[in-house]
Enzyme design. Structure first.
Site, PDB file in Angstrom:
ATOM      1  N   PRO A  75       0.828  -1.204   0.000  1.00  0.00           N
ATOM      2  CA  PRO A  75       0.000   0.000   0.000  1.00  0.00           C
ATOM      3  C   PRO A  75       0.867   1.262   0.000  1.00  0.00           C
ATOM      4  O   PRO A  75       1.728   1.433   0.853  1.00  0.00           O
ATOM      5  CB  PRO A  75      -0.795  -0.110   1.299  1.00  0.00           C
ATOM      6  CG  PRO A  75      -0.475  -1.436   1.879  1.00  0.00           C
ATOM      7  CD  PRO A  75       0.786  -1.903   1.280  1.00  0.00           C
ATOM      8  N   GLU A  76       0.636   2.099  -0.992  1.00  0.00           N
ATOM      9  CA  GLU A  76       1.243   3.430  -1.015  1.00  0.00           C
ATOM     10  C   GLU A  76       0.121   4.428  -0.774  1.00  0.00           C
ATOM     11  O   GLU A  76      -0.987   4.022  -0.445  1.00  0.00           O
ATOM     12  CB  GLU A  76       1.928   3.672  -2.365  1.00  0.00           C
ATOM     13  CG  GLU A  76       3.012   2.633  -2.645  1.00  0.00           C
ATOM     14  CD  GLU A  76       3.767   2.871  -3.935  1.00  0.00           C
ATOM     15  OE1 GLU A  76       3.838   4.028  -4.383  1.00  0.00           O
ATOM     16  OE2 GLU A  76       4.299   1.906  -4.489  1.00  0.00           O
ATOM     17  N   ARG A 132       3.060 -10.534   6.874  1.00  0.00           N
ATOM     18  CA  ARG A 132       4.470 -10.448   7.243  1.00  0.00           C
ATOM     19  C   ARG A 132       4.748  -9.609   8.481  1.00  0.00           C
ATOM     20  O   ARG A 132       5.908  -9.379   8.830  1.00  0.00           O
ATOM     21  CB  ARG A 132       5.273  -9.956   6.041  1.00  0.00           C
ATOM     22  CG  ARG A 132       5.303 -11.052   4.995  1.00  0.00           C
ATOM     23  CD  ARG A 132       5.688 -10.537   3.663  1.00  0.00           C
ATOM     24  NE  ARG A 132       7.113 -10.301   3.598  1.00  0.00           N
ATOM     25  CZ  ARG A 132       7.706  -9.848   2.507  1.00  0.00           C
ATOM     26  NH1 ARG A 132       7.000  -9.587   1.434  1.00  0.00           N
ATOM     27  NH2 ARG A 132       8.983  -9.662   2.496  1.00  0.00           N
ATOM     28  N   LYS A 162       1.642   7.642   3.949  1.00  0.00           N
ATOM     29  CA  LYS A 162       1.101   6.279   3.961  1.00  0.00           C
ATOM     30  C   LYS A 162       0.498   5.927   5.309  1.00  0.00           C
ATOM     31  O   LYS A 162       0.174   4.764   5.557  1.00  0.00           O
ATOM     32  CB  LYS A 162       2.216   5.287   3.624  1.00  0.00           C
ATOM     33  CG  LYS A 162       2.902   5.555   2.283  1.00  0.00           C
ATOM     34  CD  LYS A 162       4.065   4.604   2.075  1.00  0.00           C
ATOM     35  CE  LYS A 162       5.007   5.115   1.006  1.00  0.00           C
ATOM     36  NZ  LYS A 162       6.248   4.334   0.941  1.00  0.00           N
ATOM     37  N   ARG A 206      16.452  -1.075  -4.222  1.00  0.00           N
ATOM     38  CA  ARG A 206      15.063  -1.409  -4.581  1.00  0.00           C
ATOM     39  C   ARG A 206      14.970  -1.853  -6.036  1.00  0.00           C
ATOM     40  O   ARG A 206      15.593  -1.237  -6.912  1.00  0.00           O
ATOM     41  CB  ARG A 206      14.155  -0.173  -4.411  1.00  0.00           C
ATOM     42  CG  ARG A 206      14.125   0.385  -3.029  1.00  0.00           C
ATOM     43  CD  ARG A 206      13.334  -0.521  -2.099  1.00  0.00           C
ATOM     44  NE  ARG A 206      13.803  -0.424  -0.740  1.00  0.00           N
ATOM     45  CZ  ARG A 206      13.519   0.573   0.089  1.00  0.00           C
ATOM     46  NH1 ARG A 206      12.776   1.555  -0.318  1.00  0.00           N
ATOM     47  NH2 ARG A 206      13.973   0.563   1.308  1.00  0.00           N
ATOM     48  N   HIS A 252      -2.993 -14.844  10.666  1.00  0.00           N
ATOM     49  CA  HIS A 252      -2.527 -13.563  10.150  1.00  0.00           C
ATOM     50  C   HIS A 252      -3.326 -12.352  10.616  1.00  0.00           C
ATOM     51  O   HIS A 252      -3.012 -11.228  10.248  1.00  0.00           O
ATOM     52  CB  HIS A 252      -2.487 -13.605   8.615  1.00  0.00           C
ATOM     53  CG  HIS A 252      -1.558 -14.654   8.078  1.00  0.00           C
ATOM     54  ND1 HIS A 252      -1.971 -15.670   7.278  1.00  0.00           N
ATOM     55  CD2 HIS A 252      -0.231 -14.832   8.271  1.00  0.00           C
ATOM     56  CE1 HIS A 252      -0.938 -16.448   6.990  1.00  0.00           C
ATOM     57  NE2 HIS A 252       0.129 -15.951   7.579  1.00  0.00           N
TER      58      HIS A 252
END
Length: 277
Positions: free
Chosen positions: A2-3, A112, A59, A265, A93
DNA sequence: CAGTTCGCCTGGGGGC
DNA sequence: TGCCCCCAGGCGAACT
């Protein structure tokens, strides 16, 4: 990943779906999710609070409560689900559950476990708190202007891509849109940022806002397909020009999109359309 | 200040 | 089918 546009979509969806309920119960199952206080304190402070407003900065998702700001950063894979209390969920999760008075639940899912929660008293200046110490102006903040970016970056030796990803001056751009912005500017992502002129920064701001706005608008159209078990991840279907298109043809010139590493990146660009300045 | 690397995490993919 | 290893990546910290 998500940005800014995905976070904005999540925010709008939560606001539309949840509105302004009172939190009856708060459960956190993963200690490291919470930063700045203990899990038990976090839970106790949140319980009994109502959501009074929704905000976003870069964000960061900001839920305003009666007495606190609840801050959520989704990092890589954070998602929210709105489901009823008796609906089954992925226990492995789901790391936090907020139960409202009508027995609907807001469930935080994060495969994660990179995401983070923060809680700050409303009478303290939000932007002096730990979560925002190194966070610059939101990309859409009208106070963020080309002159300011020029002043900051014109003698720095970092690459354009690194400048875009650095949240401490301009907040909201992640890896996907950084690549798309470089493409829109027709600059190679490794262009040294000190080579950019004031006019370049003006174009950079314009293109950044255009691309992110389109992504938000696109996210806004895909969230129509609500179900009872809505996954609020802010996913969207926007045509990407370079990101994740290694080996494919550039839509503009037909050249083959290349993948490299910039600032650690994965970075995609068109070697023909994008030149170093 | 710049750059590099690591740690946090887990699922998925490649190699065998 | 299975196992191991590595990679992805936001972001801060540590180190050169």
């Amino acid at each position: 990943m998500p940005e800014l546009p995905e976070v904005e979509t999540v925010l709008r969806t939560l606001q539309a779906q949840l509105q302004y309920p009172k939190i009856k119960k708060c459960e956190v199952f993963y200690d490291r999710l919470i930063h700045g206080c203990t899990v038990s304190k976090f839970q106790a402070l949140v319980e009994g609070q109502s959501i009074t407003d929704y905000h976003r900065h870069g964000k960061f998702l900001i839920l305003e409560l009666d007495d606190y700001y609840f801050i959520s950063h989704l990092r890589m894979e954070g998602k929210y689900y709105i489901q009823s209390k008796n609906e089954a969920y992925d226990q492995k999760h789901v790391h936090a559950i907020f139960t409202f008075q009508n027995d609907m639940q807001l469930r935080y899912h994060d495969t994660r476990k990179f995401g983070r929660f923060y809680l700050y008293k409303k009478n303290e200046n939000l932007y002096e708190q730990e979560a925002f110490l190194h966070i610059g102006k939101d990309v859409f903040d009208p106070l963020l202007q080309a002159d300011y970016l020029y002043k900051i970056f014109h003698h720095r030796k970092i690459t354009l891509k690194q400048a875009l990803l650095n949240q401490s001056y301009m907040a909201g751009i992640g890896n996907i849109y950084a690549d798309e912005i470089c493409f829109a500017l027709k600059y190679h992502p490794q262009t040294k940022v000190y080579r950019l002129t004031k006019k370049d920064f003006s174009t950079l701001l314009f293109e950044t806002r255009r691309i992110l706005s389109e992504a938000i608008a696109s996210g806004g159209t895909t969230i129509r397909s609500y179900t009872s078990s809505l996954e609020v991840s802010g996913r969207f279907q926007l045509q990407l020009n370079v990101h994740m298109r290694k080996g494919e043809k550039c839509f503009m010139c037909g050249s083959t999109i290349v993948k490299t590493v910039v600032g650690g990146r994965g970075t995609y660009y068109c070697p023909s359309c994008q030149k170093r300045k």
